[in-house]
Design a protein around this motif. Structure first.
Motif, short mmCIF file in Angstrom:
data_model
loop_
_atom_site.label_atom_id
_atom_site.label_comp_id
_atom_site.label_asym_id
_atom_site.label_seq_id
_atom_site.Cartn_x
_atom_site.Cartn_y
_atom_site.Cartn_z
N ALA A 103 3.09 -6.74 -4.58
CA ALA A 103 1.94 -6.35 -5.37
C ALA A 103 0.56 -6.63 -4.51
CB ALA A 103 1.94 -6.77 -6.75
N LYS A 104 0.45 -7.83 -4.17
CA LYS A 104 -0.94 -8.08 -3.38
C LYS A 104 -1.01 -7.19 -2.30
CE LYS A 104 -3.69 -11.79 -1.65
NZ LYS A 104 -3.66 -13.16 -1.53
N ARG A 105 0.02 -7.14 -1.59
CA ARG A 105 -0.08 -6.38 -0.16
C ARG A 105 -0.21 -4.90 -0.44
NH1 ARG A 105 4.95 -7.97 3.42
NH2 ARG A 105 5.69 -6.15 2.18
N ASP A 106 0.37 -4.18 -1.49
CA ASP A 106 0.22 -2.78 -1.83
C ASP A 106 -1.07 -2.75 -2.31
OD1 ASP A 106 2.72 -2.48 -0.95
OD2 ASP A 106 3.71 -2.36 -3.09
N ARG A 107 -1.62 -3.50 -3.08
CA ARG A 107 -3.27 -3.27 -3.52
C ARG A 107 -4.22 -3.38 -2.41
NH1 ARG A 107 -3.73 -2.44 -8.85
NH2 ARG A 107 -2.11 -3.17 -10.16
N ARG A 108 -3.99 -4.44 -1.47
CA ARG A 108 -5.24 -4.67 -0.67
C ARG A 108 -4.80 -4.33 0.57
NH1 ARG A 108 -6.52 -10.76 -2.47
NH2 ARG A 108 -7.49 -10.19 -4.27
N GLU A 109 -3.80 -4.80 1.57
CA GLU A 109 -3.58 -4.54 2.86
C GLU A 109 -3.08 -3.01 3.15
OE1 GLU A 109 -1.23 -7.01 6.32
OE2 GLU A 109 -0.17 -6.72 4.55
N LYS A 110 -1.99 -2.69 2.26
CA LYS A 110 -1.89 -1.17 2.51
C LYS A 110 -2.59 -0.28 1.89
CE LYS A 110 3.54 -1.79 2.41
NZ LYS A 110 4.81 -1.46 1.47
N LYS A 111 -3.15 -0.65 0.98
CA LYS A 111 -4.36 0.29 0.64
C LYS A 111 -5.39 0.85 1.79
CE LYS A 111 -8.02 0.52 -2.89
NZ LYS A 111 -9.18 -0.29 -2.42
N TYR A 122 -3.81 8.33 -2.67
CA TYR A 122 -3.01 6.91 -2.87
C TYR A 122 -2.79 6.73 -4.22
CZ TYR A 122 -1.27 2.24 -1.84
OH TYR A 122 -0.70 0.91 -2.02
N TRP A 123 -1.42 6.53 -4.37
CA TRP A 123 -1.06 6.29 -5.98
C TRP A 123 -0.44 4.70 -5.95
CZ3 TRP A 123 2.01 10.37 -9.30
CH2 TRP A 123 1.16 11.35 -9.27
N ILE A 124 -1.07 3.76 -6.63
CA ILE A 124 -0.23 2.44 -6.98
C ILE A 124 0.45 2.32 -8.57
CG2 ILE A 124 -0.68 0.12 -7.13
CD1 ILE A 124 -3.29 0.45 -5.47
N VAL A 125 1.58 2.41 -8.49
CA VAL A 125 2.24 2.35 -9.72
C VAL A 125 2.81 1.23 -10.21
CG1 VAL A 125 4.12 3.77 -10.85
CG2 VAL A 125 3.00 4.77 -8.98
N LEU A 126 2.67 0.61 -11.14
CA LEU A 126 3.08 -0.77 -11.84
C LEU A 126 4.03 -0.47 -12.88
CD1 LEU A 126 2.79 -3.63 -11.45
CD2 LEU A 126 0.88 -3.47 -13.14
N PRO A 127 5.23 -0.73 -12.59
CA PRO A 127 6.23 -0.70 -13.58
C PRO A 127 6.11 -1.37 -14.79
CG PRO A 127 7.34 -0.99 -11.40
CD PRO A 127 5.92 -1.05 -11.28
N GLY A 129 4.17 -2.92 -17.48
CA GLY A 129 2.74 -2.38 -17.96
C GLY A 129 2.63 -1.03 -17.71
N LYS A 130 3.30 -0.13 -17.15
CA LYS A 130 3.48 1.22 -16.97
C LYS A 130 2.03 1.71 -16.73
CE LYS A 130 7.50 1.49 -20.05
NZ LYS A 130 8.13 2.10 -21.04
N SER A 131 1.46 1.34 -15.68
CA SER A 131 0.29 1.67 -15.30
C SER A 131 0.09 2.56 -14.02
CB SER A 131 -0.82 0.70 -15.20
OG SER A 131 -0.57 -0.22 -14.05
N LEU A 132 -0.78 3.29 -13.74
CA LEU A 132 -0.93 4.32 -12.50
C LEU A 132 -2.22 4.39 -12.21
CD1 LEU A 132 0.21 6.55 -10.52
CD2 LEU A 132 -0.17 7.96 -12.32
N ASP A 133 -2.90 3.64 -10.97
CA ASP A 133 -4.03 4.03 -10.31
C ASP A 133 -3.96 5.22 -9.33
OD1 ASP A 133 -5.19 2.15 -12.07
OD2 ASP A 133 -4.91 0.42 -10.51
N ILE A 134 -4.82 6.01 -9.10
CA ILE A 134 -5.04 7.25 -8.35
C ILE A 134 -6.19 7.03 -7.41
CG2 ILE A 134 -5.04 9.74 -7.87
CD1 ILE A 134 -3.32 9.91 -10.56
N TYR A 135 -6.32 6.76 -6.24
CA TYR A 135 -7.35 6.95 -5.39
C TYR A 135 -7.42 8.32 -4.34
CZ TYR A 135 -7.32 1.93 -6.23
OH TYR A 135 -7.42 0.76 -6.90
N TYR A 136 -8.53 8.64 -4.35
CA TYR A 136 -8.84 9.77 -3.63
C TYR A 136 -9.69 9.30 -2.39
CZ TYR A 136 -7.20 12.87 -6.95
OH TYR A 136 -6.25 13.60 -8.24
#
Length: 185
Positions: A103-111, A122-127, A129-136
């Motif tokens: 989670a931390k790597r996907d939200r920071r380093e990979k992003k 770039y989409w970050i999906v969290l199973p 809590g079923k959340s989705l963040d969409i970055y352009y």
């Protein structure tokens, strides 16, 4: 007694350091990735673009070194950058489904890596809590354009399961929040 050989699912190389991505993520991870992949694949029929799911390395700056990431889902359109099991162009779209170990790597380093590489969406999906963040990508920086937490109880005030989401580069490819998280308890 013979020592068991450790098999790992995937690895990634960042700043010259290879990271084992074991253990494999939970089953919800695969369900979500399968849902998104299937919808995108259908939408890309007849297109030169390809969608990959957890099986194509992204060499994000091949002119500098051989570092790579293995995105959960990636859409590529410039096939001349495909070689073997890797892609060295700029993907149009990447999604990462978070697991507790990444989670931390996907939200920071990979992003940050995807942003610097010029990945448009770039989409970050969290199973959980079923959340989705969409970055352009806007002027070289990611902007959080959409953020959703699935509320699939029709009697709730903030019911949003039928909220439609489309890929920026492919507006004909749409899916609902319910479709993204279908099969996830």
């Amino acid at each position: 007694m013979e020592e068991a050989v450790k098999e790992h699912w995937r690895d990634e190389k960042v700043d010259g350091v290879v990271r084992d991505m074991s253990p494999a993520p939970g089953y919800q991870h695969g369900i979500i990735n399968g849902n998104i992949y299937t919808i995108i694949r259908q939408g890309l029929k007849g297109s030169l673009c390809l969608v990959s799911i957890e099986n194509l390395d992204f060499k994000y700056h091949p002119e500098v070194n051989d570092d790579y990431l293995c995105p959960d889902i990636m859409v590529i359109c410039d096939r001349k950058h495909l070689k073997g099991g890797s892609y060295s162009g700029v993907p149009k779209f990447i999604a990462e489904t978070l697991s507790p170990s990444t989670a931390k790597r996907d939200r920071r380093e990979k992003k940050d890596i995807y942003e610097r590489a010029g990945v448009e969406e770039y989409w970050i999906v969290l199973p959980q809590g079923k959340s989705l963040d969409i970055y352009y990508l806007e002027e070289g920086k990611y902007v959080l354009e959409q953020s959703h937490i699935l509320q699939d109880d029709e009697e709730e005030e903030n019911y949003n399961a039928q909220t439609s989401i489309s890929l920026r580069a492919f507006p004909n490819i749409t899916m609902t929040l319910a479709e993204v998280f279908e099969g996830v308890e």
